[in-house]
Design an enzyme around this catalytic site. Structure first.
Site, PDB file in Angstrom:
ATOM      1  N   HIS A 134      13.131   0.907 -22.503  1.00 35.99           N
ATOM      2  CA  HIS A 134      12.009   1.526 -23.009  1.00 35.99           C
ATOM      3  C   HIS A 134      10.936   1.104 -22.314  1.00 35.99           C
ATOM      4  O   HIS A 134      10.768  -0.091 -21.773  1.00 35.99           O
ATOM      5  CB  HIS A 134      11.889   1.148 -24.497  1.00 35.99           C
ATOM      6  CG  HIS A 134      10.897   2.108 -25.206  1.00 35.99           C
ATOM      7  ND1 HIS A 134       9.475   1.657 -25.043  1.00 35.99           N
ATOM      8  CD2 HIS A 134      11.006   2.998 -26.105  1.00 35.99           C
ATOM      9  CE1 HIS A 134       8.807   2.464 -25.639  1.00 35.99           C
ATOM     10  NE2 HIS A 134       9.745   3.398 -26.377  1.00 35.99           N
ATOM     11  N   ASP A 211      15.396  -6.798 -26.405  1.00 38.79           N
ATOM     12  CA  ASP A 211      14.600  -5.688 -27.086  1.00 38.79           C
ATOM     13  C   ASP A 211      15.833  -5.237 -28.055  1.00 38.79           C
ATOM     14  O   ASP A 211      16.314  -4.385 -27.779  1.00 38.79           O
ATOM     15  CB  ASP A 211      14.238  -4.772 -26.068  1.00 38.79           C
ATOM     16  CG  ASP A 211      13.598  -3.484 -26.854  1.00 38.79           C
ATOM     17  OD1 ASP A 211      13.649  -3.619 -28.198  1.00 38.79           O
ATOM     18  OD2 ASP A 211      13.085  -2.546 -26.108  1.00 38.79           O
ATOM     19  N   GLN A 214      16.040  -0.857 -31.465  1.00 37.28           N
ATOM     20  CA  GLN A 214      16.884   0.180 -31.787  1.00 37.28           C
ATOM     21  C   GLN A 214      18.380  -0.665 -32.314  1.00 37.28           C
ATOM     22  O   GLN A 214      19.220   0.328 -32.805  1.00 37.28           O
ATOM     23  CB  GLN A 214      17.517   1.041 -30.784  1.00 37.28           C
ATOM     24  CG  GLN A 214      16.297   2.140 -30.023  1.00 37.28           C
ATOM     25  CD  GLN A 214      15.736   2.773 -31.328  1.00 37.28           C
ATOM     26  OE1 GLN A 214      16.306   3.039 -32.229  1.00 37.28           O
ATOM     27  NE2 GLN A 214      14.436   3.324 -30.939  1.00 37.28           N
ATOM     28  N   LYS A 237      10.937   0.667 -37.688  1.00 33.99           N
ATOM     29  CA  LYS A 237      12.058   1.519 -37.334  1.00 33.99           C
ATOM     30  C   LYS A 237      13.298   1.058 -38.374  1.00 33.99           C
ATOM     31  O   LYS A 237      14.688   1.666 -38.261  1.00 33.99           O
ATOM     32  CB  LYS A 237      12.580   1.083 -35.802  1.00 33.99           C
ATOM     33  CG  LYS A 237      11.544   1.812 -34.744  1.00 33.99           C
ATOM     34  CD  LYS A 237      12.216   1.563 -33.398  1.00 33.99           C
ATOM     35  CE  LYS A 237      10.961   1.718 -32.527  1.00 33.99           C
ATOM     36  NZ  LYS A 237      10.640   3.091 -32.200  1.00 33.99           N
ATOM     37  N   CYS A 377       9.926   7.907 -23.760  1.00 31.41           N
ATOM     38  CA  CYS A 377       9.285   6.377 -23.089  1.00 31.41           C
ATOM     39  C   CYS A 377      10.535   5.699 -22.203  1.00 31.41           C
ATOM     40  O   CYS A 377      10.375   4.630 -22.151  1.00 31.41           O
ATOM     41  CB  CYS A 377       8.745   5.790 -24.196  1.00 31.41           C
ATOM     42  SG  CYS A 377       7.443   6.455 -25.227  1.00 31.41           S
TER      43      CYS A 377
HETATM   44  C1  PLP Z   1      14.296   0.258 -27.419  1.00 25.70           C
HETATM   45  C2  PLP Z   1      12.596   0.241 -27.555  1.00 25.70           C
HETATM   46  N1  PLP Z   1      11.975  -0.757 -27.327  1.00 25.70           N
HETATM   47  C3  PLP Z   1      10.641  -0.903 -27.648  1.00 25.70           C
HETATM   48  C4  PLP Z   1      10.071   0.225 -28.434  1.00 25.70           C
HETATM   49  C5  PLP Z   1       8.683   0.162 -28.648  1.00 25.70           C
HETATM   50  O1  PLP Z   1       8.585  -0.212 -29.976  1.00 25.70           O
HETATM   51  P1  PLP Z   1       7.091  -0.058 -30.851  1.00 25.70           P
HETATM   52  O2  PLP Z   1       6.413   1.217 -30.453  1.00 25.70           O
HETATM   53  O3  PLP Z   1       7.287  -0.033 -32.305  1.00 25.70           O
HETATM   54  O4  PLP Z   1       6.263  -1.280 -30.360  1.00 25.70           O
HETATM   55  C6  PLP Z   1      10.900   1.335 -28.835  1.00 25.70           C
HETATM   56  C7  PLP Z   1      10.405   2.522 -29.607  1.00 25.70           C
HETATM   57  O5  PLP Z   1      10.838   3.515 -29.575  1.00 25.70           O
HETATM   58  C8  PLP Z   1      12.178   1.299 -28.328  1.00 25.70           C
HETATM   59  O6  PLP Z   1      13.343   2.385 -28.869  1.00 25.70           O
END
Ligand code: PLP
Length: 439
Positions: A134, A211, A214, A237, A377
């Site tokens: 992401h 990270d 998900q 999430k 993203c």
């Molecule tokens: C794999 C992953 N990393 C990071 C993020 C960013 O999360 P946040 O917008 O809650 O900071 C997301 C959001 O969709 C994500 O799916």
């Protein structure tokens, strides 16, 4: 593989219909259609238990923490620290001070890039990420590399949507100061072998950030079993409030970090003529008033999922994922991205040949179905597939097979230009390729 559902190898789930009354928003209707919410990878809906925790905090305990020597403030401080300990237990961290509250995953990665990154990475070094990240776990490292003269190494992901462990291992070496990898892809739901990846990195003495944005909503995460050096995720999430997330870090690594932001709550004392003495982690990394209610709400969210039970949640995820794959495979012109046999976690992405993903999303919206369409993203990852974007179905504990069937029936009548014809200024449709793939 899709026979798994029809053959009964995945038994039916006790979740879905039975938990829907826990989520007030699911009573909403859009015209004649009930809300079918399948954009859970973007954010999940909130159960009453989490909403109550927020309201109760503001009704009964609200005050600032750590600075007030009166009963209400001490109760708020206790509740905030109890939330931290509850999250420590949920992810099996050893110490509560290894859990730093942040506004979310993006904030956690930026915190790490600006603290650990700035102290550990300099010109000539390398930071390793994967091609499925992401943007929130790609751009902070890219900027760090650009400003320090280091190199960002992107481990390529094949069209099946997996990071091959040998390709990851090949990217590791003495110049690498950190590897930052997704646990689960937000586009395909692919589960990376992060435990093995961490093992490989550690053989070279390289710390790893996972990270888990998900992963945490779909599987129990044990940071000690993974041996993750850093692990981050967003509360919203996993049925928790927005604006709260977690950066876990091993104590010996976290305690070496300089403050990210400085200000209230970070100092032992300040005089004008002496160096500032900062408090230890986690307060050292939580400058200013934190999202106290959010932390308490996040602990309530973990309680909620733990009461449902991870075994049930994973069975339910599998059921919905395979039901979705089966439904999508039955529709002409639909192509599922990645390798459906790879047991995706809570997410299925697809394209309808000849129809823009926005048109598919807009068409489903007319049936009350909320899905995400675009590049999610993850621009670099979507480029791997040579698509302008995908349509993403992402599941939660309240989704049902009947909802997937509704998607299947709605897709049978999707037409090109349904949505985009009414939104001609949409940037995504710009003819200049340089302005495409912005979402
Ligand atoms: C794999 C992953 N990393 C990071 C993020 C960013 O999360 P946040 O917008 O809650 O900071 C997301 C959001 O969709 C994500 O799916």
């Amino acid at each position: 593989m899709t026979d798994l559902v029809s053959s009964g190898k995945i038994s039916t789930s006790t979740l879905g219909e039975s938990v829907r009354p826990d989520f007030p928003i699911l009573e909403r209707r859009f015209g004649p259609n009930p809300l079918v919410y399948l954009d859970n990878a973007a954010t999940s809906q909130k159960p009453r238990a989490v909403l109550d925790a927020l309201v109760n905090y503001y009704c009964d305990v609200n005050s600032n923490i750590g600075r007030g020597y009166y009963q209400l403030s001490m109760a708020a401080t206790d509740a905030y620290e109890a939330a931290r300990d509850s999250i420590r237990r949920a992810i099996n961290a050893e110490h509560a001070d290894e859990v730093v509250f942040t506004p979310g995953t993006t904030a956690a990665v930026n915190l790490l890039a600006d603290t650990f990154g700035r102290s550990a990475v300099s010109a000539g070094d390398q930071v390793v990420v994967t091609g499925m990240e992401h943007n929130s776990n790609m751009l902070p490292w890219r900027r760090l590399c650009e400003t320090t003269g280091a190199e960002l190494v992107v481990v390529p992901v094949g069209p099946e949507g997996r990071v091959a462990i040998d390709r990851f291992a090949a990217a590791l070496g003495p110049r690498v100061k950190l590897a930052a990898v997704a646990h689960v892809s937000n586009v395909l739901g692919t589960v990376n072998p992060v435990r093995d990846m961490i093992g490989e990195a550690h053989r070279h003495g390289i710390p790893v950030l996972v990270d888990g944005a998900q992963a945490v909503p779909h599987r129990p995460v044990d940071v000690r079993d993974l041996d993750a050096d850093f692990y981050c995720f967003s509360g919203h999430k996993i049925y928790g409030p927005m604006g709260i997330g977690v950066l876990y870090g091993k104590r010996e690594l976290l305690s070496r970090l300089e403050p990210y932001q400085v200000g209230g709550g970070t100092v032992k004392g300040v005089t004008l003529d002496e160096p500032v003495a900062y408090v230890p982690v986690p307060a050292r990394l939580e400058a200013g008033t934190p999202h106290i209610a959010g932390a308490i709400g996040l602990a309530a969210a973990f309680d909620y999922v733990q009461q449902l039970g991870w075994t049930e949640i994973q069975r339910h995820d599998d059921l919905l994922v395979y039901a979705a794959i089966e439904a999508l495979e039955s529709i002409a012109r639909v192509r599922i991205l990645g390798d459906p046999a790879a047991q995706p976690s809570g997410i299925v992405s697809f394209v309808v040949d000849g129809i823009h993903p926005y048109d598919v999303g807009g068409h489903l919206d007319r049936h009350g179905v909320a899905v995400r369409s675009g590049v999610h993203c993850a621009n670099v990852f979507i480029d791997t597939f040579g698509e302008v974007g995908t349509v993403r179905l992402s599941f939660a504990v309240y989704n049902t097979e009947a909802e997937i069937d509704l998607v299947r029936r709605a897709l049978a009548t999707v037409q090109p230009g349904f949505w985009t014809a009414e939104h001609p200024t949409e940037r995504f449709l710009a003819t200049d390729p340089a302005t495409q793939n912005q979402h």
